[in-house]
Every structure is written in C-alpha cells, then in structure tokens.
Design an enzyme around this catalytic site. Structure first.
Site, PDB file in Angstrom:
ATOM      1  CG  PHE A   1       8.139  50.608 -28.205  1.00 54.62           C
ATOM      2  CD1 PHE A   1       9.395  51.154 -27.939  1.00 54.62           C
ATOM      3  CD2 PHE A   1       7.024  51.212 -27.643  1.00 54.62           C
ATOM      4  CE1 PHE A   1       9.527  52.270 -27.124  1.00 54.62           C
ATOM      5  CE2 PHE A   1       7.140  52.334 -26.837  1.00 54.62           C
ATOM      6  CZ  PHE A   1       8.388  52.871 -26.563  1.00 54.62           C
TER       7      PHE A   1
ATOM      8  CG  ASP B   1      11.606  49.121 -33.131  1.00 52.00           C
ATOM      9  OD1 ASP B   1      10.855  48.327 -32.521  1.00 52.00           O
ATOM     10  OD2 ASP B   1      12.796  49.292 -32.806  1.00 52.00           O
TER      11      ASP B   1
ATOM     12  CB  CYS C   1       7.235  42.376 -21.601  1.00 53.11           C
ATOM     13  SG  CYS C   1       8.653  43.412 -22.040  1.00 53.11           S
TER      14      CYS C   1
END
Length: 408
Positions: free
Chosen positions: A240, A262, A352
């Site tokens: 990612f 990605d 996150c």
C-alpha cells in the site's frame, strides 16, 4: 453570562465535557433559549445552569455543539482567532523544528478548531473544512493563516480547499474543491496543482488537487524514519505504498532493494515520479497489484524474497459498524506477511483508523501470530507525528498506530 444563545446539556454530556471532550450530541441538549442560526456560537450550561463552555451549534449534525472555548473571558473576535492560529503554528515550529516546512498546522479538535485541517506543503496550504462554524469563518481564518505565516518567514502562494468529504452534506454544506486564496500577482495559470516538499531528506512531488486527502500523508513522517533504521541490507516489500514514502526512506537508508506495491494506477505513477526525483531507480521497483492477491501469490510460490515487510493500508474502517470486517482484513494481511517472512525477518504494521483501537489492533496481531506459528519481538510502538497531536480526553485524535517487530 454573555449574550449568546444558551444550550442546556444533560449529565452524560457534562461528564464528557469535564473530561475534556469537545462534542455535545443533540439528544443530550435542550434549547437554545433564543433564536440562532446554524454555525453560530452558543454557550453550554449544565442542568444547574453552570457554564460548561462555548461552541458552534449545528442542528444538521448529530454533534449539535462543538466546543471551542472553556474560558469565560474569551470574546470570539478576530483577535481571538489570530491568537489561536498563532498558538497552533508556533506549536508546530517548536515540535517540528526544521521539518516545519511540510507539516500539519491545524489538526481539528486537537487545536480547538473543530472540523478544520490545514497542511503546509512548502508554500501551499491544503485545507479541509468539515464543520459549519469554521465554514462561516473560513475566509478570515485563511487570511490570518497567511498573515501569521508571513510574519514567521513563510510566504504562502495559495490556499487550496479539499472539501470533498461526504460528511459536509450531513453538516449542511456543499462538497467541492478549488483555490480559496491566491497570492497577489499570481493566478491559477501560475499554479499547476503540484508542489515539491522535502521530508526526511527525500524529495516528493505533492499533488494537492488530486492526491488523497490533502495530497500527502504527513502523519507517518517520523515513523518512516523509524522503519528505515531497520532497512540497511534488507530486501523490503512496501505494501500500500501510496506515494512511495516508506519505500523511499528504506531505499535511502541502505536497503538492498525495495518493491513498492499499490493497486492504484495514480499511486504507482506518483511513486515512480518520486523514485526518479531521488535517483533511486536502481533500488526501488514499483508494482501495480492488489496487495491481498500479491501476498497470496508470493505465498503460493513458497519463496521468501523479502526479509522485511511494511504494511501501511488505508483505513479499513471509518465507523464502529464495520470494525469486525476491518479486523478480518487487518488480520488477513498481517497473517500473510508473517507467514512470508523468514524467521528473524522484520515487520512494520500500521492502522490509521481510530475505530481500530490500540487494544483491538494488538489483539488482532496476537491472533495472527498464533495462527502463523510465530512470535513477535516488539521493537517499537509508535503513533502519529507531533504535528498531529493526541489530545488526552479526546480519543478521536489518537488514530495512527505503527508497530515494528522481529518475527521469531
């Protein structure tokens, strides 16, 4: 009491306000006692009439009042907001030091600017407004930001709004993006939507018009350095990768080679652009692929081409209702990574999402390690960089987690 409309809150809200939390929900309130417009400032009192704070009211929102001050002496004029802007900027100058030139200047509730995000990219301000109270005052705030930064030696070329989040509709605002302010003598023809920043000695091209969020994720700044310390001599897989930041930090630190993966075509192109800007083409290989499928294919090959894997996925959950699904996603990629690594290999793993709490994230990692038949030797437990301060009493401000492990 000042001449603001007064909202009365119940005991549940009073308890949260006393703990430092700035939100008062609609079902916890009665009033106001006089006419008001959404986005106005109101005073909040408890059931006994004791003043608890002042904030923005918005009946379009589940969060009916967002507290901005608990000082009865505050008068919410331009001087008040200038002090707030100065306080936020000077905090960043202190905690970020030479890294101030690319940092988050305002981090919403953590700076008592509810629903307001401001990122500085060299001489561009990329902003997001998610509360109506800030929306009604944003032109003044933009002007103050430009003026205060100029006084501190930063001459801003433009302020660009990234107001695309769906939550704006729920707050009674329109979505959109565009330049909100451009320095005198310039116009949009002088601005191409890109700006160069230098973070940890690495050059990045920031696309502040079309890049994710405000254009670049500044919150991992020092986590990238911590992860890079383990990279010398390692074969690194950066999953990612987004703009290639972890990959570039590891390559610069002395990794043998780095593969950056990605699924986004734009992300891969931006990563390659950053690789070339730093003359690291011989070290960093960019692959466009779905990370879950890529890890599965690696496992099927029964090879161990990497001895260091970095997992920095987007938020798998943005609400409490999807936490279980996110938990499974986090566990799947971490389990795959742990199985791919040789004994003694290294893992950097992140989340996150505020809703994936540190306790829940650690529970997931323990389960993944048990299923993979490995143990995790913790090296570091880290959070977001200090320009994204965690305000105790406001758990929503603590969202980023990064763990560094040796897999044994």
């Amino acid at each position: 009491m000042r001449d603001y409309p007064v909202v009365k809150c119940n005991k549940k809200a009073e308890k949260l306000l006393k703990s430092g939390h700035p939100w008062v929900y609609g079902e916890e309130t009665t009033g106001p006692d006089k006419p008001f417009e959404n986005g106005d400032i109101v005073d909040v009192v408890n059931e006994k009439g004791r003043w608890m704070g002042s904030g923005f009211i918005n009946d379009n929102s589940k969060i009916r009042v967002r507290i901005i001050s608990k000082n009865t002496n505050d008068r919410f004029d331009e001087a008040f907001w200038r002090r707030r802007v100065e306080y936020a900027i000077d905090y960043r100058r202190t905690v970020m030091g030479p890294d101030f030139s690319c940092s988050r200047l305002i981090f919403g509730e953590a700076d008592s600017f509810p629903g307001f995000t401001v990122d500085l990219f060299t001489d561009i301000l990329s902003v997001e407004v998610l509360s109506l109270g800030i929306e009604k005052r944003k032109d003044m705030l933009y002007r103050l930001l430009v003026e205060v930064l100029a006084e501190r030696g930063v001459n801003v070329r433009a302020v660009y709004e990234r107001n695309e989040a769906a939550i704006r509709l729920k707050e009674g605002m329109e979505q959109g993006k565009g330049y909100a302010w451009i320095a005198p003598g310039l116009d949009e023809m002088d601005l191409d939507g890109h700006v160069e920043i230098v973070e940890n000695g690495i050059i990045y091209d920031v696309d502040y018009i079309n890049g994710q969020k405000t254009g670049f994720f500044l919150d991992q700044k020092y986590n990238r350095l911590a992860a890079a310390k383990l990279a010398p001599g390692k074969r690194v897989l950066d999953c990612f990768t987004h703009t290639g930041a972890f990959a570039l930090n590891c390559a610069k630190a002395g990794a043998t080679y780095v593969t950056a993966v990605d699924i986004s075509k734009d992300a891969c192109e931006q990563t390659m652009k950053n690789v070339q800007a730093n003359s690291l083409e011989d070290k960093v290989h960019v692959v466009r692929a779905d990370v879950f499928e890529y890890l599965t294919e690696l496992a099927a090959s029964r090879k161990h081409p990497f001895d260091y894997i970095i997992l920095d996925p987007p938020a798998f959950t943005k609400s409490s209702s999807t936490v279980n699904s996110a938990y499974r996603g986090y566990k799947e990629i971490n389990l795959k990574a742990m199985r791919l690594l040789p004994r003694g290999g290294y893992l950097a793993t992140c989340s996150c999402s505020h809703f994936m709490t540190p306790d829940l994230f650690c529970k997931m990692l323990r389960e993944a390690a048990a299923d993979a038949g490995v143990q995790l030797r913790q090296i570091e437990d880290r959070r977001q960089s200090p320009d994204h301060p965690i305000l105790w009493g406001v758990p929503e401000t603590e969202y980023l987690k990064l763990y560094l492990f040796q897999v044994v």
